[in-house]
Design a protein around this motif. Structure first.
Motif, PDB file in Angstrom:
ATOM      1  N   LEU A 207       6.736  -0.171  -7.865  1.00 36.24           N
ATOM      2  CA  LEU A 207       7.069  -1.532  -8.290  1.00 36.24           C
ATOM      3  C   LEU A 207       6.150  -1.995  -9.414  1.00 36.24           C
ATOM      4  N   LEU A 208       4.843  -1.749  -9.277  1.00 34.94           N
ATOM      5  CA  LEU A 208       3.898  -2.125 -10.333  1.00 34.94           C
ATOM      6  C   LEU A 208       4.254  -1.440 -11.655  1.00 34.94           C
ATOM      7  N   ALA A 209       4.509  -0.149 -11.579  1.00 32.73           N
ATOM      8  CA  ALA A 209       4.812   0.617 -12.789  1.00 32.73           C
ATOM      9  C   ALA A 209       6.126   0.156 -13.424  1.00 32.73           C
ATOM     10  N   ALA A 210       7.120  -0.140 -12.584  1.00 30.72           N
ATOM     11  CA  ALA A 210       8.416  -0.588 -13.085  1.00 30.72           C
ATOM     12  C   ALA A 210       8.304  -1.964 -13.732  1.00 30.72           C
ATOM     13  N   LEU A 211       7.544  -2.850 -13.117  1.00 28.83           N
ATOM     14  CA  LEU A 211       7.353  -4.175 -13.697  1.00 28.83           C
ATOM     15  C   LEU A 211       6.685  -4.075 -15.065  1.00 28.83           C
TER      16      LEU A 211
ATOM     17  N   GLY B 273       0.783  -1.225   0.000  1.00 28.13           N
ATOM     18  CA  GLY B 273       0.000   0.000   0.000  1.00 28.13           C
ATOM     19  C   GLY B 273       0.813   1.272   0.000  1.00 28.13           C
ATOM     20  N   ALA B 274       2.135   1.171   0.135  1.00 28.49           N
ATOM     21  CA  ALA B 274       2.985   2.364   0.143  1.00 28.49           C
ATOM     22  C   ALA B 274       3.188   2.868  -1.284  1.00 28.49           C
ATOM     23  N   GLY B 275       3.724   4.084  -1.390  1.00 23.66           N
ATOM     24  CA  GLY B 275       4.019   4.617  -2.713  1.00 23.66           C
ATOM     25  C   GLY B 275       4.975   3.720  -3.470  1.00 23.66           C
ATOM     26  N   SER B 276       5.882   3.083  -2.743  1.00 17.11           N
ATOM     27  CA  SER B 276       6.842   2.173  -3.355  1.00 17.11           C
ATOM     28  C   SER B 276       6.160   0.967  -3.994  1.00 17.11           C
ATOM     29  N   HIS B 277       4.993   0.615  -3.484  1.00 17.76           N
ATOM     30  CA  HIS B 277       4.227  -0.503  -4.041  1.00 17.76           C
ATOM     31  C   HIS B 277       3.783  -0.175  -5.474  1.00 17.76           C
TER      32      HIS B 277
ATOM     33  N   GLY C 167       9.029  -3.099 -17.622  1.00 17.49           N
ATOM     34  CA  GLY C 167       9.923  -4.202 -17.965  1.00 17.49           C
ATOM     35  C   GLY C 167       9.224  -5.377 -18.626  1.00 17.49           C
ATOM     36  N   GLY C 168       7.934  -5.192 -18.947  1.00 16.18           N
ATOM     37  CA  GLY C 168       7.180  -6.251 -19.608  1.00 16.18           C
ATOM     38  C   GLY C 168       6.731  -7.356 -18.680  1.00 16.18           C
ATOM     39  N   LEU C 169       6.651  -7.051 -17.381  1.00 11.16           N
ATOM     40  CA  LEU C 169       6.277  -8.050 -16.385  1.00 11.16           C
ATOM     41  C   LEU C 169       4.986  -7.650 -15.677  1.00 11.16           C
ATOM     42  N   THR C 170       4.415  -8.575 -14.936  1.00 10.97           N
ATOM     43  CA  THR C 170       3.281  -8.304 -14.063  1.00 10.97           C
ATOM     44  C   THR C 170       3.675  -8.685 -12.642  1.00 10.97           C
ATOM     45  N   PHE C 171       2.800  -8.378 -11.708  1.00  9.10           N
ATOM     46  CA  PHE C 171       3.093  -8.693 -10.309  1.00  9.10           C
ATOM     47  C   PHE C 171       3.222 -10.198 -10.091  1.00  9.10           C
ATOM     48  N   LYS C 172       2.556 -10.979 -10.918  1.00  6.13           N
ATOM     49  CA  LYS C 172       2.620 -12.441 -10.791  1.00  6.13           C
ATOM     50  C   LYS C 172       3.974 -12.998 -11.219  1.00  6.13           C
TER      51      LYS C 172
END
Length: 326
Positions: free
Chosen positions: A155-159, A148-152, A162-167
């Motif tokens: 991470l989603l945006a960076a993934l 729930g933090a801004g860093s969360h 990079g062509g990735l998802t949280f999974k």
């Protein structure tokens, strides 16, 4: 989390305006002014930490007959839970993601101040000798992040970049302190952190930044919130706190070494690291606007797409306090 938040309907009645308070949506008027303002904050709540230390807020509120009590929380989500449950009246700055999770759980929020974007004040760290050189190489890696933090959201945006998802990763939901311990101890491959945790870890471990929020990845704004009830009865208090925060933010940027020295004493960390952290934060406090909340919807939609929110959220469905000068 949805069990923690109560689901109250948003009360709107005419006549809520006071000399020191203008709202984007009206709130009920309470005849009795508060005798106490309960302020919730985190360890990284820079401006509130400084106001707490110098006692200027208490002095400014004394003529109003209002006292201050201070309540520390480990992260933003428990802070907003306490606000929604009526255990505190005002929050220190929370990352842009935190209100989204609160809204998804049914909380009714009043935004009364914001800090301008600080995209480089949070980042994905990897150990100095890590072979990870690109966002795509985070696939399959164990990454520490505070839920729930801004860093969360970073991470989603960076993934996604990079062509990735949280999974595609193994998340380790940890508090900042536990995340740092796991990272330094080699128990995770990467850690998503924000300042001052980011700067101190860089200084002590020579960790490498893989990506931060710059180049449009995540603007990282921070917001100050209050409850409907307190916004209605504590108009002069909110107005005064807004001006104190604005002045303190200006002071930090104008006096970087003095601010770093004071914060280093409060936090028990190296002044040089604090100065680096402060240099990456805007600390520019201003009024919240509907247009300024535009990225909130993008954040909510990103979490919903990854099934990290229980339901869709209309991030514009909030009350905005504005100073009378606006």
């Amino acid at each position: 989390m949805s069990r923690i938040f109560s689901r109250r309907s948003l009360i709107r009645v005419a006549g809520a305006a006071a000399a020191a308070l203008t709202l984007a949506a009206t709130l009920p008027v309470h005849a009795q002014s508060p005798e106490t303002v309960r302020i919730g904050y985190q360890r990284s709540s820079t401006l509130i930490a400084l106001l707490k230390a110098d006692g200027l807020l208490e002095k400014a509120l004394a003529p109003l007959g209002v006292k201050v009590t201070w309540h520390e929380f480990t992260s933003g989500l428990p802070l907003l839970e306490a606000l929604n449950l009526g255990k505190i009246d005002v929050t220190a700055d929370v990352a842009d993601t935190v209100p989204v999770f609160a809204q998804a759980a049914g909380a009714k929020l009043v935004f009364f101040a914001e800090e301008a974007p600080s995209p480089s004040a949070q980042a994905i760290l990897v150990p100095e000798g890590s072979p990870i050189a690109s966002l795509a190489e985070l696939k399959g890696k164990k990454i520490a992040v505070t839920k729930g933090a801004g860093s969360h959201y970073l991470l989603l945006a960076a993934l996604a970049k990079g062509g990735l998802t949280f999974k595609d990763i193994e998340p380790a939901y940890l508090t900042p302190a536990d995340g740092r311990a796991a990272f330094v101890g080699g128990n995770v491959d990467a850690w998503v952190a924000w300042d001052p945790f980011l700067a101190t870890t860089q200084a002590q471990s020579k960790a490498r930044i893989l990506a931060d929020g710059t180049n449009g990845l995540a603007s990282y704004k921070r917001y100050y919130l209050t409850s409907e009830e307190f916004a209605a009865k504590g108009a002069p208090v909110i107005a005064l706190l807004f001006e104190q925060l604005k002045a303190k933010g200006d002071w930090v940027k104008a006096n970087p070494k003095a601010a770093a020295a004071e914060l280093a004493t409060l936090w028990g960390i190296d002044p040089a690291a604090v100065e680096v952290a402060d240099g990456r934060r805007s600390y520019k406090v201003g009024a919240v606007t509907k247009n300024g909340l535009a990225e909130q919807q993008k954040i909510a939609d990103a979490f919903l797409a990854e099934k990290l929110l229980p339901r869709a959220v209309d991030t514009s469905a909030v009350v905005i306090w504005q100073p009378a000068s606006q």
